[in-house]
Motif scaffolding. Structure first.
Motif, PDB file in Angstrom:
ATOM      1  N   GLY A 155       0.808  -1.211   0.000  1.00  0.00           N
ATOM      2  CA  GLY A 155       0.000   0.000   0.000  1.00  0.00           C
ATOM      3  C   GLY A 155       0.839   1.258   0.000  1.00  0.00           C
ATOM      4  O   GLY A 155       0.486   2.263  -0.647  1.00  0.00           O
ATOM      5  N   TRP A 156       1.954   1.225   0.725  1.00  0.00           N
ATOM      6  CA  TRP A 156       2.859   2.372   0.716  1.00  0.00           C
ATOM      7  C   TRP A 156       3.388   2.610  -0.694  1.00  0.00           C
ATOM      8  O   TRP A 156       3.506   3.759  -1.143  1.00  0.00           O
ATOM      9  CB  TRP A 156       4.019   2.131   1.687  1.00  0.00           C
ATOM     10  CG  TRP A 156       5.022   3.255   1.665  1.00  0.00           C
ATOM     11  CD1 TRP A 156       4.958   4.431   2.358  1.00  0.00           C
ATOM     12  CD2 TRP A 156       6.226   3.321   0.879  1.00  0.00           C
ATOM     13  NE1 TRP A 156       6.045   5.224   2.053  1.00  0.00           N
ATOM     14  CE2 TRP A 156       6.841   4.572   1.147  1.00  0.00           C
ATOM     15  CE3 TRP A 156       6.840   2.458  -0.017  1.00  0.00           C
ATOM     16  CZ2 TRP A 156       8.040   4.953   0.558  1.00  0.00           C
ATOM     17  CZ3 TRP A 156       8.026   2.846  -0.626  1.00  0.00           C
ATOM     18  CH2 TRP A 156       8.615   4.078  -0.329  1.00  0.00           C
ATOM     19  N   PHE A 157       3.675   1.528  -1.416  1.00  0.00           N
ATOM     20  CA  PHE A 157       4.134   1.664  -2.796  1.00  0.00           C
ATOM     21  C   PHE A 157       3.060   2.312  -3.662  1.00  0.00           C
ATOM     22  O   PHE A 157       3.343   3.202  -4.478  1.00  0.00           O
ATOM     23  CB  PHE A 157       4.521   0.289  -3.361  1.00  0.00           C
ATOM     24  CG  PHE A 157       5.996   0.114  -3.503  1.00  0.00           C
ATOM     25  CD1 PHE A 157       6.623   0.330  -4.708  1.00  0.00           C
ATOM     26  CD2 PHE A 157       6.761  -0.248  -2.414  1.00  0.00           C
ATOM     27  CE1 PHE A 157       7.993   0.193  -4.836  1.00  0.00           C
ATOM     28  CE2 PHE A 157       8.133  -0.394  -2.528  1.00  0.00           C
ATOM     29  CZ  PHE A 157       8.760  -0.171  -3.745  1.00  0.00           C
ATOM     30  N   PHE A 161       3.777   5.895  -5.383  1.00  0.00           N
ATOM     31  CA  PHE A 161       4.115   5.891  -6.809  1.00  0.00           C
ATOM     32  C   PHE A 161       2.915   5.782  -7.742  1.00  0.00           C
ATOM     33  O   PHE A 161       3.080   5.818  -8.959  1.00  0.00           O
ATOM     34  CB  PHE A 161       5.096   4.750  -7.092  1.00  0.00           C
ATOM     35  CG  PHE A 161       6.369   4.853  -6.286  1.00  0.00           C
ATOM     36  CD1 PHE A 161       7.249   5.903  -6.473  1.00  0.00           C
ATOM     37  CD2 PHE A 161       6.664   3.901  -5.310  1.00  0.00           C
ATOM     38  CE1 PHE A 161       8.411   6.003  -5.714  1.00  0.00           C
ATOM     39  CE2 PHE A 161       7.824   3.995  -4.551  1.00  0.00           C
ATOM     40  CZ  PHE A 161       8.697   5.054  -4.749  1.00  0.00           C
ATOM     41  N   ASP A 162       1.717   5.621  -7.184  1.00  0.00           N
ATOM     42  CA  ASP A 162       0.511   5.588  -8.011  1.00  0.00           C
ATOM     43  C   ASP A 162      -0.665   6.072  -7.172  1.00  0.00           C
ATOM     44  O   ASP A 162      -1.610   5.345  -6.897  1.00  0.00           O
ATOM     45  CB  ASP A 162       0.250   4.173  -8.537  1.00  0.00           C
ATOM     46  CG  ASP A 162      -0.733   4.168  -9.699  1.00  0.00           C
ATOM     47  OD1 ASP A 162      -1.375   5.206  -9.935  1.00  0.00           O
ATOM     48  OD2 ASP A 162      -0.864   3.121 -10.365  1.00  0.00           O
ATOM     49  N   ASP A 167      -6.069   6.107  -4.434  1.00  0.00           N
ATOM     50  CA  ASP A 167      -7.255   6.853  -4.021  1.00  0.00           C
ATOM     51  C   ASP A 167      -8.551   6.222  -4.505  1.00  0.00           C
ATOM     52  O   ASP A 167      -9.635   6.614  -4.060  1.00  0.00           O
ATOM     53  CB  ASP A 167      -7.178   8.293  -4.514  1.00  0.00           C
ATOM     54  CG  ASP A 167      -6.134   9.107  -3.760  1.00  0.00           C
ATOM     55  OD1 ASP A 167      -5.738   8.683  -2.655  1.00  0.00           O
ATOM     56  OD2 ASP A 167      -5.709  10.153  -4.283  1.00  0.00           O
ATOM     57  N   LYS A 168      -8.457   5.240  -5.404  1.00  0.00           N
ATOM     58  CA  LYS A 168      -9.644   4.521  -5.860  1.00  0.00           C
ATOM     59  C   LYS A 168     -10.007   3.378  -4.916  1.00  0.00           C
ATOM     60  O   LYS A 168     -10.928   2.603  -5.198  1.00  0.00           O
ATOM     61  CB  LYS A 168      -9.422   3.962  -7.274  1.00  0.00           C
ATOM     62  CG  LYS A 168      -9.146   5.010  -8.340  1.00  0.00           C
ATOM     63  CD  LYS A 168     -10.315   5.958  -8.536  1.00  0.00           C
ATOM     64  CE  LYS A 168     -10.038   6.940  -9.675  1.00  0.00           C
ATOM     65  NZ  LYS A 168     -11.133   7.926  -9.834  1.00  0.00           N
ATOM     66  N   HIS A 169      -9.297   3.254  -3.820  1.00  0.00           N
ATOM     67  CA  HIS A 169      -9.503   2.158  -2.873  1.00  0.00           C
ATOM     68  C   HIS A 169      -9.927   2.677  -1.503  1.00  0.00           C
ATOM     69  O   HIS A 169      -9.421   3.706  -1.043  1.00  0.00           O
ATOM     70  CB  HIS A 169      -8.212   1.341  -2.719  1.00  0.00           C
ATOM     71  CG  HIS A 169      -7.790   0.634  -3.976  1.00  0.00           C
ATOM     72  ND1 HIS A 169      -7.206   1.293  -5.032  1.00  0.00           N
ATOM     73  CD2 HIS A 169      -7.870  -0.670  -4.318  1.00  0.00           C
ATOM     74  CE1 HIS A 169      -6.948   0.413  -5.991  1.00  0.00           C
ATOM     75  NE2 HIS A 169      -7.345  -0.783  -5.583  1.00  0.00           N
ATOM     76  N   LEU A 203       2.527  -2.648  -9.202  1.00  0.00           N
ATOM     77  CA  LEU A 203       2.087  -1.320  -9.624  1.00  0.00           C
ATOM     78  C   LEU A 203       1.294  -1.491 -10.912  1.00  0.00           C
ATOM     79  O   LEU A 203       1.705  -2.261 -11.793  1.00  0.00           O
ATOM     80  CB  LEU A 203       3.281  -0.397  -9.869  1.00  0.00           C
ATOM     81  CG  LEU A 203       4.057   0.085  -8.639  1.00  0.00           C
ATOM     82  CD1 LEU A 203       5.329   0.795  -9.067  1.00  0.00           C
ATOM     83  CD2 LEU A 203       3.198   1.028  -7.790  1.00  0.00           C
ATOM     84  N   GLU A 204       0.162  -0.817 -11.015  1.00  0.00           N
ATOM     85  CA  GLU A 204      -0.605  -0.869 -12.254  1.00  0.00           C
ATOM     86  C   GLU A 204       0.202  -0.211 -13.375  1.00  0.00           C
ATOM     87  O   GLU A 204       0.852   0.814 -13.175  1.00  0.00           O
ATOM     88  CB  GLU A 204      -1.940  -0.137 -12.081  1.00  0.00           C
ATOM     89  CG  GLU A 204      -2.862  -0.768 -11.046  1.00  0.00           C
ATOM     90  CD  GLU A 204      -3.368  -2.134 -11.462  1.00  0.00           C
ATOM     91  OE1 GLU A 204      -3.273  -2.471 -12.661  1.00  0.00           O
ATOM     92  OE2 GLU A 204      -3.857  -2.877 -10.582  1.00  0.00           O
ATOM     93  N   ASN A 205       0.142  -0.839 -14.544  1.00  0.00           N
ATOM     94  CA  ASN A 205       0.851  -0.312 -15.721  1.00  0.00           C
ATOM     95  C   ASN A 205       2.309   0.012 -15.381  1.00  0.00           C
ATOM     96  O   ASN A 205       2.821   1.102 -15.666  1.00  0.00           O
ATOM     97  CB  ASN A 205       0.132   0.933 -16.260  1.00  0.00           C
ATOM     98  CG  ASN A 205      -1.291   0.620 -16.684  1.00  0.00           C
ATOM     99  OD1 ASN A 205      -1.561  -0.427 -17.264  1.00  0.00           O
ATOM    100  ND2 ASN A 205      -2.214   1.518 -16.382  1.00  0.00           N
ATOM    101  N   GLU A 206       2.967  -0.966 -14.784  1.00  0.00           N
ATOM    102  CA  GLU A 206       4.332  -0.752 -14.284  1.00  0.00           C
ATOM    103  C   GLU A 206       5.305  -0.315 -15.375  1.00  0.00           C
ATOM    104  O   GLU A 206       6.211   0.489 -15.125  1.00  0.00           O
ATOM    105  CB  GLU A 206       4.832  -2.045 -13.623  1.00  0.00           C
ATOM    106  CG  GLU A 206       6.200  -1.919 -13.003  1.00  0.00           C
ATOM    107  CD  GLU A 206       6.632  -3.184 -12.272  1.00  0.00           C
ATOM    108  OE1 GLU A 206       7.837  -3.444 -12.216  1.00  0.00           O
ATOM    109  OE2 GLU A 206       5.747  -3.899 -11.765  1.00  0.00           O
ATOM    110  N   LYS A 207       5.110  -0.822 -16.578  1.00  0.00           N
ATOM    111  CA  LYS A 207       6.045  -0.494 -17.660  1.00  0.00           C
ATOM    112  C   LYS A 207       6.041   0.996 -18.002  1.00  0.00           C
ATOM    113  O   LYS A 207       6.993   1.493 -18.607  1.00  0.00           O
ATOM    114  CB  LYS A 207       5.701  -1.317 -18.901  1.00  0.00           C
ATOM    115  CG  LYS A 207       5.972  -2.810 -18.731  1.00  0.00           C
ATOM    116  CD  LYS A 207       5.630  -3.576 -19.992  1.00  0.00           C
ATOM    117  CE  LYS A 207       5.892  -5.069 -19.829  1.00  0.00           C
ATOM    118  NZ  LYS A 207       5.534  -5.832 -21.059  1.00  0.00           N
TER     119      LYS A 207
END
Length: 250
Positions: A155-157, A161-162, A167-169, A203-207
C-alpha cells in the motif's frame, strides 16, 4: 458521500490500457487451494464471480472444477472474455455473462459459491457491498471475498508511486476483523478472515513508470521475497491480500 470510488469510465479506461489479457489460467492460480477446499467440502455446483471482468476466476472454476459459472460485471467487453475462454479451451457458452450494475440488478439468482476478488474495496460502504454479495448466496452456500491489503508495504508503494490508483480504494475496509464482523452481523458463520500471502508488490501499468521507480520496486520485491522465504508468515505489514470466507445458514 457517494458509495462508488470508481465509475464505469474508470473501468473502461483501465481495461483498455491492458494488454495480454487472454492468458492460460494455471491450476495453481491464486487462491486455488482455498477455492478447491470450499468446492470439495461444500459440494459446490454453481458459482458467480461478481465484478470479475474479464472472468479469470469464472474461467478457473469452469476449467478445473466444471462448475456452472456466471460472471457479473457492469463492464464486459465480450471479445476479450471470448478470447480468454478460447485461450483456456472453453466455449463462449461455458460461462453465463450478466452485464449490469450490481446496485440496480433486481432478479437475484442464488448460488452455492459467490466470490469476488478485488471488488469491495472500491466502495465506501463496505457493509452494503458485502450484503449485495450475501444476497446471491444460497442457504448453506459460501461467500468468498479477497481484496488487496494496502495497509501493508504494498500500500505504501501504491500511495507513493501511483496515488491516483491508491485513491480509488477504500483503505479502511482492509481489516479482517471488520469484514468478519459485517458477516456475523448479517447472520453468516465466518470460517476465516485473515491476511493472506507472505509478500508481494505490484504497480498498475508498471512499464509506464519511470525506470528508477521500476528498479526500486524490483529491489524491494527481491528483498521481501528473500526475507519471507526464511520467515514465512501472514501479517498486516507484509501480506498483499486479505481473504474472507463465510457460510450462510441453511
Amino acid at each position: 458521500m457517494d458509495n462508488l470510488l470508481t465509475d464505469r469510465q474508470f473501468w473502461v479506461n483501465y481495461w483498455e490500457s491492458k494488454t495480454g489479457l487472454s492468458v492460460n489460467i494455471p491450476a495453481n492460480y491464486l487462491f486455488h487451494k482455498e477455492l478447491a477446499s470450499i468446492i470439495n467440502t461444500q459440494n459446490v455446483k454453481t458459482a458467480i464471480e461478481l465484478g470479475g471482468f474479464p472472468g479469470y476466476y469464472a474461467v478457473f472454476l469452469k476449467k478445473y472444477f466444471k462448475l456452472d459459472v456466471t460472471l457479473l460485471d457492469y463492464f464486459v467487453h465480450q471479445p476479450v472474455t471470448n478470447s480468454l475462454l478460447q485461450a483456456n479451451n472453453l466455449k463462449e457458452s461455458d460461462i453465463h455473462i450478466i452485464e449490469t450494475d450490481l446496485f440496480n440488478h433486481k432478479e437475484v439468482q442464488q448460488y452455492d459459491l459467490v466470490l469476488s476478488c478485488g471488488l469491495i474495496e472500491h466502495f465506501n460502504d463496505t457493509a452494503d457491498i458485502i450484503q449485495r454479495h450475501i444476497d446471491f448466496v444460497k442457504p448453506g452456500g459460501t461467500l468468498f471475498i479477497t481484496l488487496p491489503n494496502f495497509k501493508a508495504l504494498n500500500g505504501w508503494f501504491q500511495k507513493s508511486f501511483d496515488k491516483d490508483n491508491y485513491d480509488k480504494h477504500n483503505i479502511s475496509c482492509m481489516d479482517p476483523d471488520l469484514l468478519a464482523g459485517i458477516c456475523q452481523s448479517a447472520g453468516l458463520k465466518v470460517k476465516q478472515a485473515k491476511y493472506f500471502g507472505y509478500f508481494s508488490l505490484w504497480l498498475e501499468n508498471e512499464k509506464q513508470k519511470p525506470a528508477g521507480v521500476r528498479l526500486f520496486k524490483k529491489s524491494v520485491w527481491l528483498a521481501g521475497k528473500l526475507f519471507t522465504k526464511v520467515f514465512a508468515f501472514n501479517s498486516r505489514q507484509l501480506s498483499p491480500y486479505i481473504i474472507l470466507e463465510a457460510v450462510k445458514p441453511k
